[in-house]
Design an enzyme around this catalytic site. Structure first.
Site: not given
Ligand code: LMR
Length: 394
Positions: A127, A208, A210, A243
């Site tokens: 990410w 992490d 999420a 989420k």
């Molecule tokens: C994403 O990866 O699209 C989500 O986690 C939103 C973000 O904050 O990037």
């Protein structure tokens, strides 16, 4: 003063949101930012959230401050949801944070406080906010290879080769489940091997988390994490409720630290409270209170779990059907990995040029590395999407 500022490099996910919003085409398709959409294209407020909010509105009598660590009922419920009974509660401390991003930030601040010379290892790819926050807090970083671009699966050999360089005191950032951006996940065997390596090197895992509940189930998605937590003296966990409770804009998250002893945990708790104090003082209450109400009420909790299971099932079916459509349109099985990936995202292995052509010619928006948000696919538009991939040479 301000004239010395330089333009900031754009975050590719946030940038894509702006590009999509500015596109006037009526049939454009948003597969960018990670937001769940139901088959009608809506991002609903979950039933249990609405009911908990109604209760909160009726029963809340004050808006006075809660505490630096936030709502301790929320923190305790989240600890149970994530860790179950794998670690003695007195070894775990937690702080409520504004979203999962807030948790990542606070935990990296904690690492800097405890061990400023630590190197944080993150998966390549990951990410984009991971490397951004690591750099922002001033910690050293290294990457480990994670994804095989040919098979679009985890490259276990490369992962093990790179992490063989792990040094004592390093921090290894892992995705608890539903790897973002690839959708390719560690097996329980991978988790066991990483646990052994991290133990041998006296490193610290930071997880992490999420997307708990978006992969195979609330418990299944943390099986690897729990096995690792049970075996190691220390672990950091950044959890998000954006989420799995659909509370994106309410910013609900939690930062946990598992310490080797209850004494160390107590000092760590003070550090988390102090970090909250200097960053935003008291974390926002509303969304966390809603989550605490849901997790503490058997009926609301059961309804939340049922709705979350429906969302997961919708994404799993979309994966199956997309893999079938791609098989038909490409006359090959090269995209079958889509059905094996888990969570909200899959990285399709398309080139940046193909991604750009999909956007220009078909109004299909995905992140430049060819990450798609599976939940953004309209169930009746899978053939169109598969055909578009073929027309750009995918
Ligand atoms: C994403 O990866 O699209 C989500 O986690 C939103 C973000 O904050 O990037």
């Amino acid at each position: 003063m301000l004239e010395v500022l330089k333009p900031q490099p754009p975050d590719k996910i946030i940038e894509l949101m702006g590009l999509f919003a500015a596109d006037p085409r009526a049939d454009k398709l948003d597969l960018g930012v990670g937001v769940y959409k139901d088959p009608q294209g809506r991002t609903p407020i979950m039933r249990a959230v609405k009911r908990a909010e109604e209760r909160l509105l009726k029963e809340q009598t004050t808006k006075s401050y809660v505490g630096l660590l936030g709502d301790l009922d929320f923190v305790g419920q989240m600890r149970g949801l994530i860790l179950g009974d794998t670690v003695a509660p007195e070894r775990v401390v937690g702080a409520q944070t504004p979203g999962g991003t807030g948790a990542v930030r606070q935990l990296l601040e904690l690492v800097r406080l405890a061990r400023p010379g630590a190197t944080v290892w993150y998966s390549e790819p990951t990410w984009p906010n991971h490397p951004a926050i690591i750099a922002h807090v001033g910690l050293a970083a290294r990457t480990y290879r994670y994804f095989d671009p040919v098979t679009c699966q985890v490259d276990g050999t490369a992962l093990r080769e790179d992490l063989a360089d792990l040094a004592a005191g390093d921090v290894v950032l892992l995705h608890g489940c539903c790897h973002n951006p690839t959708g390719a996940n560690l097996t329980l065997g991978d988790w066991a091997d990483l646990t052994a390596l991290i133990a041998e090197r006296h490193a610290v895992p930071m997880i992490d988390l999420a997307y708990q509940g978006f992969g195979d189930g609330l418990a299944a998605d943390v099986e690897g994490l729990r096995a690792m937590a049970a075996a190691l003296p220390e672990m950091l966990i950044a959890a998000s409720c954006s989420k799995n409770f659909g509370l994106y804009r309410d910013r609900v998250g939690a930062a946990f630290a598992v310490a080797a002893t209850a004494e160390t945990a107590a000092v760590t708790k003070g550090a988390l409270a102090a970090l909250n104090r200097v960053n935003y003082s008291f974390p926002p209450d509303h969304g966390a209170k809603v989550v605490a109400i849901i997790l503490g009420d058997p009926e609301l909790r059961a309804d939340w779990e049922a709705e979350l299971a429906d969302m997961r099932e919708t994404m799993l079916q979309l994966r199956e059907r997309l893999a079938e459509a791609l098989r038909r349109e490409t006359n090959s099985d090269r995209f079958d990995f889509v059905a094996e990936h888990r969570g909200m995202f899959s990285r399709l292995g398309l080139s940046p040029e193909q991604v750009a052509a999909l956007r220009a010619e078909h109004g299909i928006y995905m992140v430049g590395d060819s990450r798609i948000n599976i939940a953004g696919l309209p169930p009746e538009g899978l053939d169109r999407f598969a055909r578009a991939i073929v027309t750009v040479g995918g």
